[in-house]
Design an enzyme around this catalytic site. Structure first.
Site, PDB file in Angstrom:
ATOM      1  N   HIS A 123      47.994   2.444  34.985  1.00 20.69           N
ATOM      2  CA  HIS A 123      49.091   2.870  33.924  1.00 20.69           C
ATOM      3  C   HIS A 123      49.119   4.525  33.910  1.00 20.69           C
ATOM      4  O   HIS A 123      48.236   5.263  34.175  1.00 20.69           O
ATOM      5  CB  HIS A 123      48.243   2.408  32.790  1.00 20.69           C
ATOM      6  CG  HIS A 123      49.088   2.778  31.442  1.00 20.69           C
ATOM      7  ND1 HIS A 123      50.464   2.620  31.444  1.00 20.69           N
ATOM      8  CD2 HIS A 123      48.727   3.325  30.219  1.00 20.69           C
ATOM      9  CE1 HIS A 123      50.617   3.206  30.165  1.00 20.69           C
ATOM     10  NE2 HIS A 123      49.925   3.617  29.745  1.00 20.69           N
ATOM     11  N   ASN A 137      54.543   8.500  29.812  1.00 17.56           N
ATOM     12  CA  ASN A 137      53.865   7.239  29.489  1.00 17.56           C
ATOM     13  C   ASN A 137      54.983   6.247  29.051  1.00 17.56           C
ATOM     14  O   ASN A 137      55.416   6.536  27.668  1.00 17.56           O
ATOM     15  CB  ASN A 137      52.885   7.542  28.418  1.00 17.56           C
ATOM     16  CG  ASN A 137      51.993   6.274  28.190  1.00 17.56           C
ATOM     17  OD1 ASN A 137      52.587   5.251  28.490  1.00 17.56           O
ATOM     18  ND2 ASN A 137      50.983   6.349  27.444  1.00 17.56           N
ATOM     19  N   CYS A 158      49.987  -0.936  26.285  1.00 15.78           N
ATOM     20  CA  CYS A 158      49.891  -0.580  27.700  1.00 15.78           C
ATOM     21  C   CYS A 158      49.422  -1.765  28.520  1.00 15.78           C
ATOM     22  O   CYS A 158      49.865  -1.641  29.915  1.00 15.78           O
ATOM     23  CB  CYS A 158      49.316   0.749  27.990  1.00 15.78           C
ATOM     24  SG  CYS A 158      49.858   2.105  26.583  1.00 15.78           S
TER      25      CYS A 158
END
Ligand code: UT7
Length: 328
Positions: A255, A285, A112
Site C-alpha cells: 500500500h 496515498n 486501505c
C-alpha cells in the site's frame, strides 16, 4: 477449476496538486513532505467527478483487456471509503453503467485494505457459486472530499484515483491465481484513524461541520508504527502458507502510504528495493485504490509477466491489514 486475472485498469484524475501548491495552502514545505513521506504530487478529482465516475473508467480498461462485455459480469465489488452515497452502493451504480444486469453488487469498507479484502472475497464467491464466471473488483477513492485542507498533518498525504481487477473462472484449468491470503483487523485501534462524523455516531450537524469532523483524522506516528509490523507479519504469513521463499516473488506491491513505511517493510522482508513497486511520489496515498493502480501500471509496463508471483500487502483504518499472494 481455476480463477485467473483476466484484465486490469486504472484511472487517475487530470488535476495535479504539487507540494508547491500545498505550500500556498498550509504551513508546510516541499522538503518536509518529500523527506517524511516521499510524496511529490497527487491528483485531485474534478468537483463533479465522483468515485463511481473514476471507477467506471478503470473498469472499461479491465473489461477491454479481458475481451468481455458488461453482460458477462456476475459480481461487482467496490472497495472504498468515499462512496458516491451511503446507499445505493457504488457497485450498483457501476452495474448500471456497464450494463451488467446479471451482476450482484456490493461495497467493502475496509479502508486501505479494501482491494485485497475484496479480491479474497471475489475469489471465494467465484469458487463457491457455480454460475459465477466473472468478477469486477475495484479500489476507488475520492479522498479529496474527506480531506481537511487546513490540516497540514493530513492534507499533504492523500490523493484521488481508481483501479480495477477482473477475475475470470475457467472450469477446465487447474491452478487458481490466489496462492495464499491473510486478512486481519483490530478494533482496539479504531480511534487512531477515522472519519468521525457522517455515520450514526454523529450524523451531520452544525458542530460536525464547524469542527471539520467529516474529514480524515489520523494519529500519524502511532499508525506508522503499527503499519510496518502488521504488514511484515501478514507477508510472512502468506509466504509460509504458500510454502515459497521470498526469492520466488517477482514483485511486492505494498500500500502506498509513505515511502518510509514501504522501505521499512521491504527491508524487514529482505526483498531488494527493485522488486518493490513504489509510485507514492506521483499519487500520494489513494487508500483502497493504491495497490490496484500499482498492479495495473506494472502489468501494462511488462514488469509483471504471466506466471509471476506478486505479493500485495496493505494496512489502514479499522485497523485492518493483510497480505495476499497472487500468481499472475
Ligand atoms: O493509509 C493508511 C494509513 N496511513 C499511514 O500509514 C500513514 C502513517 N503515518 C505517516 O506516514 C507519518 O507518521 C506522517 C507522514 C503522517 C508524519 O510523519 P512523522 O515523521 O511521523 O512526523 P510527526 O507526525 O512526528 O511530525 C513531526 C513534526 C511535527 O512538528 P513538532 O511537533 O515536532 O514541532 C509536526 O507538526 O512535523 C510537523 N508536521 C509538518 N511539518 C511540515 C506535520 N505535518 C507537517 C507538514 N509540513 N505537512
Amino acid at each position: 477449476m481455476s480463477i485467473r486475472i483476466a484484465g486490469t485498469g486504472r484511472y487517475i484524475p487530470e488535476k495535479v496538486l504539487t507540494n508547491a501548491d500545498l505550500e500556498r495552502m498550509v504551513d508546510t514545505n516541499d522538503e518536509w513532505i518529500r523527506t517524511r513521506t516521499g510524496i511529490e504530487e497527487r491528483h485531485i478529482a474534478a468537483e463533479n467527478e465522483t468515485t463511481s465516475d473514476m471507477a467506471y473508467q478503470a473498469g472499461l480498461q479491465a473489461i477491454e483487456a479481458a475481451g468481455i462485455t458488461g453482460s458477462d459480469i456476475d459480481l461487482i465489488i467496490v472497495a472504498t471509503t468515499t462512496p458516491d452515497y451511503a446507499f445505493p452502493n457504488t457497485a450498483t451504480l457501476l452495474q448500471n453503467r456497464f450494463g451488467a444486469k446479471n451482476a450482484f453488487c456490493f461495497d467493502i469498507y475496509t479502508a486501505c485494505t479494501g482491494l485485497i479484502s475484496s479480491l479474497e472475497i471475489a475469489f471465494a464467491l467465484l469458487e463457491s457459486r457455480k454460475t459465477y464466471r466473472h468478477a469486477l473488483v475495484f479500489g476507488a477513492e475520492k479522498l479529496s472530499c474527506i480531506t481537511n485542507w487546513t490540516d497540514r498533518n493530513t492534507c499533504v498525504l492523500f490523493g484521488d484515483g481508481a483501479s480495477c481487477v477482473l477475475l475470470e473462472k475457467d472450469d477446465g484449468a487447474e491452478e487458481s491465481a490466489l496462492l495464499a491470503s491473510a486478512l486481519h483487523a483490530n478494533g482496539q485501534y479504531a480511534n487512531i484513524l477515522k472519519l468521525p462524523a457522517g455515520g450514526s455516531a454523529m450524523p451531520a450537524c452544525q458542530k460536525s461541520i464547524d469542527e471539520n469532523l467529516h474529514t480524515i483524522h489520523m494519529e500519524g506516528k502511532e499508525t506508522f508504527k503499527l503499519a510496518v509490523g502488521s504488514m511484515v507479519s501478514a507477508c510472512e504469513e502468506v509466504i509460509a502458507q504458500a510454502g515459497i521463499s521470498p526469492d520466488d516473488i517477482a514483485l511486492v506491491i505494498p500500500h502506498q502510504a509513505n515511502i518510509r513505511i514501504i522501505q521499512a517493510v521491504a527491508k524487514r522482508l529482505t526483498v531488494p528495493n527493485e522488486k518493490v513497486y513504489c509510485n507514492v511520489a506521483k499519487y500520494g496515498n489513494t487508500s483502497a485504490a493504491s495497490i490496484g493502480i500499482c498492479f495495473d501500471e506494472a502489468v501494462r509496463a511488462g514488469q509483471i509477466k504471466r506466471g509471476d508471483i506478486v505479493l500485495m500487502t496493505s494496512f489502514g483504518g479499522g485497523l485492518t491489514w493483510g497480505a495476499i499472494l497472487i500468481r499472475y
